[in-house]
Design a protein around this motif. Structure first.
Motif, short mmCIF file in Angstrom:
data_model
loop_
_atom_site.label_atom_id
_atom_site.label_comp_id
_atom_site.label_asym_id
_atom_site.label_seq_id
_atom_site.Cartn_x
_atom_site.Cartn_y
_atom_site.Cartn_z
N GLU A 1 0.99 -1.16 0.16
CA GLU A 1 0.03 -0.08 0.10
C GLU A 1 0.75 1.36 -0.09
O GLU A 1 1.94 1.26 0.67
CB GLU A 1 -0.97 -0.11 1.29
CG GLU A 1 -1.91 -0.96 1.00
CD GLU A 1 -2.95 -0.84 0.07
OE1 GLU A 1 -3.18 0.41 -0.49
OE2 GLU A 1 -3.39 -2.03 -0.74
N ILE A 2 0.56 2.34 -0.71
CA ILE A 2 1.13 3.48 -0.87
C ILE A 2 0.14 4.49 -1.06
O ILE A 2 -0.89 4.41 -2.25
CB ILE A 2 2.34 3.27 -1.93
CG1 ILE A 2 3.36 4.66 -1.87
CG2 ILE A 2 1.90 3.12 -3.25
CD1 ILE A 2 4.61 4.38 -2.58
N GLU A 3 0.52 5.80 -0.79
CA GLU A 3 -0.32 7.18 -1.02
C GLU A 3 0.34 7.86 -2.10
O GLU A 3 1.43 7.35 -2.87
CB GLU A 3 -0.51 7.73 0.16
CG GLU A 3 -1.15 6.97 1.40
CD GLU A 3 -2.81 6.52 1.04
OE1 GLU A 3 -3.09 7.43 0.03
OE2 GLU A 3 -3.06 5.46 1.66
N SER A 4 -0.02 8.81 -2.18
CA SER A 4 0.47 9.79 -3.35
C SER A 4 0.12 9.60 -4.73
O SER A 4 -0.51 8.50 -5.07
CB SER A 4 1.95 10.05 -3.36
OG SER A 4 2.74 8.93 -3.96
N TYR A 5 0.46 10.32 -5.78
CA TYR A 5 -0.06 10.29 -7.05
C TYR A 5 0.90 9.13 -7.94
O TYR A 5 2.19 8.93 -7.35
CB TYR A 5 0.00 11.65 -7.74
CG TYR A 5 -1.02 12.56 -7.04
CD1 TYR A 5 -2.53 12.28 -7.16
CD2 TYR A 5 -0.86 13.73 -6.68
CE1 TYR A 5 -3.63 12.86 -6.59
CE2 TYR A 5 -1.74 14.55 -5.95
CZ TYR A 5 -3.16 14.19 -6.03
OH TYR A 5 -3.96 14.99 -5.37
N SER A 6 0.72 8.81 -9.19
CA SER A 6 1.06 7.70 -9.73
C SER A 6 1.97 8.40 -10.89
O SER A 6 3.00 7.54 -11.04
CB SER A 6 0.16 7.05 -10.15
OG SER A 6 0.74 5.72 -10.66
N PHE A 7 1.73 9.27 -11.58
CA PHE A 7 2.47 9.81 -12.78
C PHE A 7 3.24 10.98 -12.61
O PHE A 7 2.83 12.03 -12.21
CB PHE A 7 1.34 10.03 -13.80
CG PHE A 7 1.98 10.24 -15.24
CD1 PHE A 7 2.19 9.35 -15.84
CD2 PHE A 7 2.24 11.68 -15.72
CE1 PHE A 7 2.71 9.71 -17.67
CE2 PHE A 7 2.73 11.74 -16.99
CZ PHE A 7 3.01 10.94 -17.87
N PRO A 8 4.40 10.93 -12.98
CA PRO A 8 5.42 9.83 -13.37
C PRO A 8 5.90 8.98 -11.97
O PRO A 8 5.90 9.55 -10.95
CB PRO A 8 6.58 10.31 -14.16
CG PRO A 8 6.54 11.69 -13.71
CD PRO A 8 5.24 12.14 -13.22
N SER A 9 6.45 7.93 -12.18
CA SER A 9 6.84 7.37 -10.99
C SER A 9 8.16 7.57 -10.33
O SER A 9 8.98 8.21 -10.95
CB SER A 9 7.37 5.63 -11.50
OG SER A 9 7.93 5.14 -10.36
N GLY A 10 8.21 8.06 -9.14
CA GLY A 10 9.28 8.64 -8.55
C GLY A 10 10.48 7.63 -8.38
O GLY A 10 11.56 7.88 -8.38
N HIS A 11 10.16 6.17 -8.17
CA HIS A 11 11.24 5.27 -8.36
C HIS A 11 11.80 5.12 -9.50
O HIS A 11 13.05 4.91 -9.61
CB HIS A 11 10.51 3.85 -7.76
CG HIS A 11 10.23 3.55 -6.28
ND1 HIS A 11 9.34 4.30 -5.68
CD2 HIS A 11 10.83 2.71 -5.66
CE1 HIS A 11 9.56 3.89 -4.37
NE2 HIS A 11 10.21 2.91 -4.32
#
Length: 224
Positions: A122-132
Motif C-alpha cells: 500500500e502506498i499513497e500519493s499520485y502515480s504519474f510519473p513514477s518517483g522510483h
C-alpha cells in the motif's frame, strides 16, 4: 567523434526525452494507453509467486527515497574523499535533488491515481510519473557517467553499464509487479529523468570546456 559532437549529445538526448515524455503525458491524459497498461500489468503480475515477490520488494526498497539518500551519501563521500572531484560532486547533488523536485512537480501537475487492480503493498500519493523510476534512472545513470572515465578497461565499463541498466529496469518492473504503478508511469519517469539529466550534464560539460579553455589561455599567456 569530435568534441563538439560529444558536447551536443546530452542536449539532444534531453530534447528527445522531453518530446517522448510529452507524448506519454498526452496519451495518458486522453486515456489512449489503457490497453497497453492493462496488457503489461496482466503479464507482469501473472508471474507472481512468493519468491519473486520478495525479490521485487527488495528492488522497490532499493529505489525508495530513503535507500537513494543512503546511496547518494556514499557516492558523495567517494567523490569527495577518494576521487577528490568537487565539481562532479556538485553535478551529482544537483542531478539527484533536481530529479526529486521535478518528480513532485509533475505528480501534482497530473494527479493521476494509482492502479487499483492488484496491490501487494500500500502506498499513497499520485502515480504519474513514477518517483522510483526517476530515482533509479537518475542515480544509476549519473553514477555511470561519473565513474566511466575512471574505469580503464572496456570490460569494466561494460559491466558498469549492464549493472546500472539492470537496476533501472528491475526497480521499474518491481513497481508494476507490486501493483502501485502503471507501466506508462514507469516509462514516463525514465523519459522525465532523461530530459533532466541530459540538460544537467550538458551544462556540466559546457562548464568543464570553459574551464579548460581558460586554463589553456592562461598557460599560453604565461609562456608568451
Amino acid at each position: 567523434m569530435n568534441d563538439k559532437s560529444q558536447l551536443s549529445i546530452p542536449i539532444i538526448i534531453s530534447i528527445l526525452s522531453l518530446l517522448a515524455f510529452s507524448f506519454m503525458a498526452f496519451i495518458v491524459r486522453v486515456n489512449k494507453i489503457v490497453q497497453f497498461d492493462s496488457t503489461v500489468i496482466s503479464f507482469v503480475q501473472g508471474l507472481e509467486n512468493s519468491a519473486l515477490t520478495v525479490v521485487m520488494k527488495v528492488f522497490t526498497f532499493i529505489g525508495d527515497t530513503k535507500a537513494v539518500i543512503v546511496l547518494s551519501i556514499l557516492v558523495i563521500i567517494f567523490l569527495y574523499v577518494v576521487l577528490k572531484h568537487r565539481i562532479e560532486l556538485i553535478l551529482f547533488i544537483v542531478a539527484i535533488i533536481g530529479s526529486a523536485m521535478l518528480n513532485q512537480l509533475l505528480k501534482y501537475s497530473f494527479q493521476r491515481a494509482r492502479p487499483e487492480l492488484h496491490r501487494l503493498i500500500e502506498i499513497e500519493s499520485y502515480s504519474f510519473p513514477s518517483g522510483h523510476a526517476m530515482n533509479a534512472f537518475t542515480v544509476y545513470t549519473v553514477i555511470s557517467f561519473l565513474l566511466w572515465r575512471h574505469i580503464p578497461s572496456r570490460a569494466g565499463r561494460t559491466t558498469l553499464i549492464i549493472i546500472s541498466a539492470l537496476m533501472i529496469f528491475s526497480i521499474g518492473i518491481s513497481r508494476i509487479y507490486l501493483g502501485v504503478h502503471y507501466p506508462s508511469d514507469i516509462i514516463a519517469g525514465y523519459f522525465a529523468s532523461g530530459c533532466w539529466l541530459g540538460m544537467v550534464i550538458w551544462f556540466f560539460q559546457r562548464y568543464q570546456e570553459s574551464r579548460s579553455r581558460k586554463r589553456t589561455y592562461k598557460t599560453s599567456t604565461s609562456k608568451g
